[in-house]
Design a protein around this motif. Structure first.
Motif, PDB file in Angstrom:
ATOM      1  N   CYS A  11       0.834  -1.207   0.000  1.00 52.57           N
ATOM      2  CA  CYS A  11       0.000   0.000   0.000  1.00 52.57           C
ATOM      3  C   CYS A  11       0.869   1.257   0.000  1.00 52.57           C
ATOM      4  O   CYS A  11       0.559   2.251  -0.678  1.00 52.57           O
ATOM      5  N   PHE A  12       1.970   1.197   0.734  1.00 57.76           N
ATOM      6  CA  PHE A  12       2.920   2.318   0.760  1.00 57.76           C
ATOM      7  C   PHE A  12       3.520   2.541  -0.623  1.00 57.76           C
ATOM      8  O   PHE A  12       3.667   3.678  -1.078  1.00 57.76           O
ATOM      9  N   TYR A  13       3.861   1.442  -1.303  1.00 54.06           N
ATOM     10  CA  TYR A  13       4.399   1.509  -2.667  1.00 54.06           C
ATOM     11  C   TYR A  13       3.378   2.148  -3.609  1.00 54.06           C
ATOM     12  O   TYR A  13       3.711   2.991  -4.454  1.00 54.06           O
ATOM     13  N   LEU A  14       2.109   1.729  -3.490  1.00 47.95           N
ATOM     14  CA  LEU A  14       1.063   2.305  -4.332  1.00 47.95           C
ATOM     15  C   LEU A  14       0.927   3.802  -4.093  1.00 47.95           C
ATOM     16  O   LEU A  14       0.747   4.586  -5.040  1.00 47.95           O
ATOM     17  N   ALA A  15       1.013   4.215  -2.843  1.00 47.96           N
ATOM     18  CA  ALA A  15       0.891   5.634  -2.510  1.00 47.96           C
ATOM     19  C   ALA A  15       2.062   6.435  -3.065  1.00 47.96           C
ATOM     20  O   ALA A  15       1.872   7.520  -3.630  1.00 47.96           O
ATOM     21  N   LEU A  16       3.273   5.912  -2.935  1.00 53.98           N
ATOM     22  CA  LEU A  16       4.447   6.611  -3.461  1.00 53.98           C
ATOM     23  C   LEU A  16       4.362   6.763  -4.976  1.00 53.98           C
ATOM     24  O   LEU A  16       4.803   7.762  -5.542  1.00 53.98           O
ATOM     25  N   PRO A  21       5.331   7.782 -10.702  1.00 52.16           N
ATOM     26  CA  PRO A  21       4.696   6.595 -11.309  1.00 52.16           C
ATOM     27  C   PRO A  21       5.667   5.473 -11.647  1.00 52.16           C
ATOM     28  O   PRO A  21       5.261   4.307 -11.695  1.00 52.16           O
ATOM     29  N   PHE A  22       6.931   5.786 -11.891  1.00 55.17           N
ATOM     30  CA  PHE A  22       7.898   4.736 -12.215  1.00 55.17           C
ATOM     31  C   PHE A  22       8.049   3.739 -11.069  1.00 55.17           C
ATOM     32  O   PHE A  22       8.425   2.577 -11.283  1.00 55.17           O
ATOM     33  N   LEU A  23       7.740   4.181  -9.849  1.00 56.16           N
ATOM     34  CA  LEU A  23       7.820   3.275  -8.698  1.00 56.16           C
ATOM     35  C   LEU A  23       6.849   2.107  -8.837  1.00 56.16           C
ATOM     36  O   LEU A  23       7.070   1.038  -8.277  1.00 56.16           O
ATOM     37  N   TRP A  24       5.765   2.297  -9.585  1.00 52.38           N
ATOM     38  CA  TRP A  24       4.832   1.189  -9.811  1.00 52.38           C
ATOM     39  C   TRP A  24       5.468   0.099 -10.669  1.00 52.38           C
ATOM     40  O   TRP A  24       5.154  -1.074 -10.519  1.00 52.38           O
ATOM     41  N   VAL A  25       6.369   0.498 -11.569  1.00 46.94           N
ATOM     42  CA  VAL A  25       7.115  -0.488 -12.358  1.00 46.94           C
ATOM     43  C   VAL A  25       8.005  -1.317 -11.430  1.00 46.94           C
ATOM     44  O   VAL A  25       8.052  -2.548 -11.519  1.00 46.94           O
ATOM     45  N   LEU A  26       8.695  -0.637 -10.528  1.00 54.40           N
ATOM     46  CA  LEU A  26       9.556  -1.341  -9.571  1.00 54.40           C
ATOM     47  C   LEU A  26       8.730  -2.229  -8.644  1.00 54.40           C
ATOM     48  O   LEU A  26       9.159  -3.341  -8.292  1.00 54.40           O
ATOM     49  N   ALA A  27       7.555  -1.735  -8.258  1.00 52.45           N
ATOM     50  CA  ALA A  27       6.692  -2.527  -7.379  1.00 52.45           C
ATOM     51  C   ALA A  27       6.236  -3.805  -8.077  1.00 52.45           C
ATOM     52  O   ALA A  27       6.170  -4.876  -7.455  1.00 52.45           O
ATOM     53  N   TYR A  28       5.938  -3.718  -9.370  1.00 56.45           N
ATOM     54  CA  TYR A  28       5.522  -4.920 -10.089  1.00 56.45           C
ATOM     55  C   TYR A  28       6.665  -5.927 -10.163  1.00 56.45           C
ATOM     56  O   TYR A  28       6.435  -7.142 -10.047  1.00 56.45           O
ATOM     57  N   LEU A  29       7.888  -5.447 -10.346  1.00 51.90           N
ATOM     58  CA  LEU A  29       9.040  -6.350 -10.361  1.00 51.90           C
ATOM     59  C   LEU A  29       9.111  -7.130  -9.051  1.00 51.90           C
ATOM     60  O   LEU A  29       9.307  -8.351  -9.047  1.00 51.90           O
ATOM     61  N   TYR A  30       8.947  -6.407  -7.949  1.00 53.60           N
ATOM     62  CA  TYR A  30       8.997  -7.052  -6.634  1.00 53.60           C
ATOM     63  C   TYR A  30       7.877  -8.082  -6.489  1.00 53.60           C
ATOM     64  O   TYR A  30       8.097  -9.217  -6.056  1.00 53.60           O
ATOM     65  N   LEU A  51      -1.811  -8.538 -10.853  1.00 56.50           N
ATOM     66  CA  LEU A  51      -2.547  -7.842 -11.909  1.00 56.50           C
ATOM     67  C   LEU A  51      -2.739  -6.370 -11.577  1.00 56.50           C
ATOM     68  O   LEU A  51      -2.677  -5.503 -12.459  1.00 56.50           O
ATOM     69  N   ILE A  52      -2.959  -6.058 -10.300  1.00 55.66           N
ATOM     70  CA  ILE A  52      -3.137  -4.660  -9.877  1.00 55.66           C
ATOM     71  C   ILE A  52      -1.882  -3.847 -10.173  1.00 55.66           C
ATOM     72  O   ILE A  52      -1.946  -2.746 -10.755  1.00 55.66           O
ATOM     73  N   PHE A  53      -0.721  -4.367  -9.785  1.00 56.90           N
ATOM     74  CA  PHE A  53       0.520  -3.630 -10.012  1.00 56.90           C
ATOM     75  C   PHE A  53       0.909  -3.644 -11.490  1.00 56.90           C
ATOM     76  O   PHE A  53       1.541  -2.701 -11.967  1.00 56.90           O
ATOM     77  N   PHE A  54       0.547  -4.703 -12.195  1.00 52.59           N
ATOM     78  CA  PHE A  54       0.766  -4.760 -13.647  1.00 52.59           C
ATOM     79  C   PHE A  54       0.004  -3.623 -14.318  1.00 52.59           C
ATOM     80  O   PHE A  54       0.562  -2.882 -15.151  1.00 52.59           O
ATOM     81  N   ALA A  55      -1.267  -3.457 -13.965  1.00 53.99           N
ATOM     82  CA  ALA A  55      -2.078  -2.386 -14.537  1.00 53.99           C
ATOM     83  C   ALA A  55      -1.577  -1.008 -14.102  1.00 53.99           C
ATOM     84  O   ALA A  55      -1.561  -0.058 -14.895  1.00 53.99           O
ATOM     85  N   ALA A  56      -1.151  -0.898 -12.833  1.00 59.67           N
ATOM     86  CA  ALA A  56      -0.660   0.389 -12.327  1.00 59.67           C
ATOM     87  C   ALA A  56       0.606   0.817 -13.061  1.00 59.67           C
ATOM     88  O   ALA A  56       0.775   1.997 -13.391  1.00 59.67           O
ATOM     89  N   ALA A  57       1.511  -0.151 -13.333  1.00 55.53           N
ATOM     90  CA  ALA A  57       2.753   0.164 -14.038  1.00 55.53           C
ATOM     91  C   ALA A  57       2.457   0.715 -15.427  1.00 55.53           C
ATOM     92  O   ALA A  57       3.049   1.724 -15.858  1.00 55.53           O
ATOM     93  N   PHE A  58       1.527   0.090 -16.140  1.00 53.05           N
ATOM     94  CA  PHE A  58       1.169   0.549 -17.482  1.00 53.05           C
ATOM     95  C   PHE A  58       0.453   1.897 -17.434  1.00 53.05           C
ATOM     96  O   PHE A  58       0.756   2.799 -18.226  1.00 53.05           O
ATOM     97  N   GLY A  60       0.602   4.192 -15.124  1.00 54.53           N
ATOM     98  CA  GLY A  60       1.518   5.242 -14.706  1.00 54.53           C
ATOM     99  C   GLY A  60       2.351   5.761 -15.863  1.00 54.53           C
ATOM    100  O   GLY A  60       2.559   6.972 -16.013  1.00 54.53           O
ATOM    101  N   TRP A  61       2.844   4.832 -16.695  1.00 51.59           N
ATOM    102  CA  TRP A  61       3.641   5.253 -17.860  1.00 51.59           C
ATOM    103  C   TRP A  61       2.762   5.929 -18.904  1.00 51.59           C
ATOM    104  O   TRP A  61       3.137   6.966 -19.474  1.00 51.59           O
ATOM    105  N   LEU A  62       1.590   5.368 -19.150  1.00 54.96           N
ATOM    106  CA  LEU A  62       0.733   5.856 -20.226  1.00 54.96           C
ATOM    107  C   LEU A  62       0.190   7.256 -19.952  1.00 54.96           C
ATOM    108  O   LEU A  62       0.159   8.115 -20.848  1.00 54.96           O
ATOM    109  N   PHE A  63      -0.196   7.534 -18.709  1.00 56.37           N
ATOM    110  CA  PHE A  63      -0.873   8.790 -18.409  1.00 56.37           C
ATOM    111  C   PHE A  63       0.015   9.847 -17.757  1.00 56.37           C
ATOM    112  O   PHE A  63      -0.288  11.043 -17.848  1.00 56.37           O
ATOM    113  N   PHE A  64       1.100   9.432 -17.100  1.00 58.14           N
ATOM    114  CA  PHE A  64       1.863  10.407 -16.317  1.00 58.14           C
ATOM    115  C   PHE A  64       3.338  10.522 -16.712  1.00 58.14           C
ATOM    116  O   PHE A  64       3.959  11.548 -16.445  1.00 58.14           O
ATOM    117  N   ASP A  65       3.916   9.491 -17.307  1.00 57.22           N
ATOM    118  CA  ASP A  65       5.350   9.496 -17.568  1.00 57.22           C
ATOM    119  C   ASP A  65       5.676  10.261 -18.848  1.00 57.22           C
ATOM    120  O   ASP A  65       4.845  10.360 -19.771  1.00 57.22           O
TER     121      ASP A  65
END
Length: 456
Positions: A11-16, A21-30, A51-58, A60-65
């Protein structure tokens, strides 16, 4: 308590990630490597965490990166073609239900490997991905190493965080990955900027490498021993004091052997005498069946096609009576045995076209890393010292995987596909920044020449 800590951490990772947004990519790796959802017995085990972090990673990149520097390379196109081919083979698979189950995670691993390079726009991001991959795998490796030292090892008996035999929690797979990340650990210790090199970093790196070397012992996986030997040979290729290193390694092995469990030395002995080992004989029989199957089905049979095999093979059994040893041949029969080799896995499941796509993806990675090494190895600029060593480390890790996959069916292992994604990201990043660095170098030289002329 473990469940609450894992949930709070994610949850902390999601908030950060809302701010970076790139942190969501790292979170999915973990999440994909450690799989905290299978460690948990509470809320995480009941929600699609991956699946949640997979979608968040995409998202985050698509809309904010910033996508200005994102590039799509030829190897990413190969991954896309392999994805399409695997999707088609799943539709016409010999075992539709079983194939669909494997496809449910293979497509995600392939898509993420294709997506990951688009996010690697800076050196810091490349390093951060490598660091998270190494530390995530290390969580499993350190746990296994501690249990090995405590005498908890054994073939199929070493338990990591959970009693699970999938992904990196399978003995042969974690043995291969543990040896493969050793070059990356050394690169992070020498060239890392997140944790700059000092005695603490080197102490942890040394302890982690020791833990990686213990995993083949704890799992008693022959794959790990072969990978460790290959890595030693590869490092000797560029070592300055080869004979001294060989002598030290031989001495270390001689000292370690008496302390190894008898079950380990007996199992490693079957590498040399495969006829007496049913497991090895079964693999040879499966490989022979695969070649025959591909001969009549050149486009493969889809995922899990091995379920249709029927095997008949011979093993040699030694019977001792007094001082006399008699070798007897026994005929064995089996069916539905897995490939136990990535190469035969690709041949059987995806046929010749899929195998060639996969092999081209692997070989092109080795060639690209070699090209980077040659192009950057003699550069002396302040920000030109890390590229060649990273290319070499990624190349060595890839070679270890290719040797290890001779004996393990890990053609679509997500960790390895992440490694390929990092290679693609490094390749596109350096192709983009190299002209800028060359221009800056030329400008510095011109300024130096003018300064010398004025001084003279």
């Amino acid at each position: 308590m473990i469940d609450l800590c894992l949930t709070a951490f994610l949850c902390f990772y999601l908030a950060l990630g809302c701010k970076r947004p790139f942190l969501w990519v790292l979170a999915y790796l973990y999440v994909d490597i450690v799989a905290p959802q299978i460690i948990s017995w509470g809320i995480l085990s009941h929600i699609p965490t991956s699946l949640i972090f997979f979608a968040a990673a995409f998202a985050g990149w698509l809309f904010f990166d910033d996508k200005t520097d994102s590039r799509f390379s030829g190897r990413q196109a190969l991954i896309f073609l392999l994805l399409l081919y695997c999707g088609y083979s799943t539709l016409v698979a010999d075992f539709p239900k079983e194939a669909a189950e494997k496809w449910s995670w293979v497509w995600k691993a392939l898509v993420f490997a294709m997506f990951l390079p688009l996010t690697l726009r800076t050196r810091l991001r490349i390093e951060a991905v490598i660091l998270v991959m190494v530390l995530s795998a290390s969580a499993i490796i350190i746990d296994g190493a501690i249990k090995t030292i405590g005498g908890g090892g054994g073939y199929g008996a070493l338990r990591f965080f959970v009693d699970n035999n999938t992904g990196l929690y399978e003995g042969s797979i974690i043995s291969c990955v543990a040896i493969a990340i050793i070059p990356l650990i050394l690169w992070l210790a020498r060239h890392g900027t997140v944790f700059p090199p000092d005695w603490r970093v080197w102490t942890f790196a040394g302890a982690l490498i020791f833990a990686c070397a213990l995993i083949p012992v704890g799992t008693q996986a022959r794959t790990g021993l072969i990978c460790l030997g290959i890595l030693a040979v590869l490092y000797l290729r560029t070592a300055k004091h080869r004979f001294l290193i060989v002598a030290l390694m031989s001495g270390a092995v001689a000292l370690a052997v008496p302390f190894l469990p008898a079950s380990y030395t007996e199992r490693m002995g079957t590498i040399e005498n495969n006829q007496s080992d049913k497991s090895a004989s079964t693999r040879l029989a499966v490989w022979k069946w695969t070649l025959g199957y591909v001969g009549s089905h050149p486009f493969g049979g889809g995922f899990e096609v091995y379920l249709g095999n029927t095997l008949r093979f011979e093993t040699v059994v030694a019977q001792t009576s007094g001082s006399t040893t008699i070798l007897r041949t026994q005929v064995q029969e089996d069916s539905g045995r897995a490939f136990h080799s990535s190469y035969f896995e690709m041949l059987g499941e995806q046929g010749i076209p899929g195998f060639l796509l996969w092999l081209t993806l692997q070989i092109s990675g080795l060639l690209q890393m070699e090209m980077i090494r040659r192009r950057w190895r003699k550069r002396t600029g302040a920000d030109e010292q890390w590229q060649a060593p990273l290319a070499v480390s990624l190349q060595l890790a890839h070679v270890i995987y290719l040797f290890g996959s001779l004996f393990v069916g890990i053609a679509f292992q997500p960790f390895i596909l992440m490694l390929i994604g990092v290679q693609c990201g490094l390749w596109t990043y350096l192709r983009r920044v190299e002209p800028k660095l060359a221009g800056q170098l030329a400008q510095r030289r011109a300024t130096r020449v003018r300064t010398n002329a004025v001084t003279a």
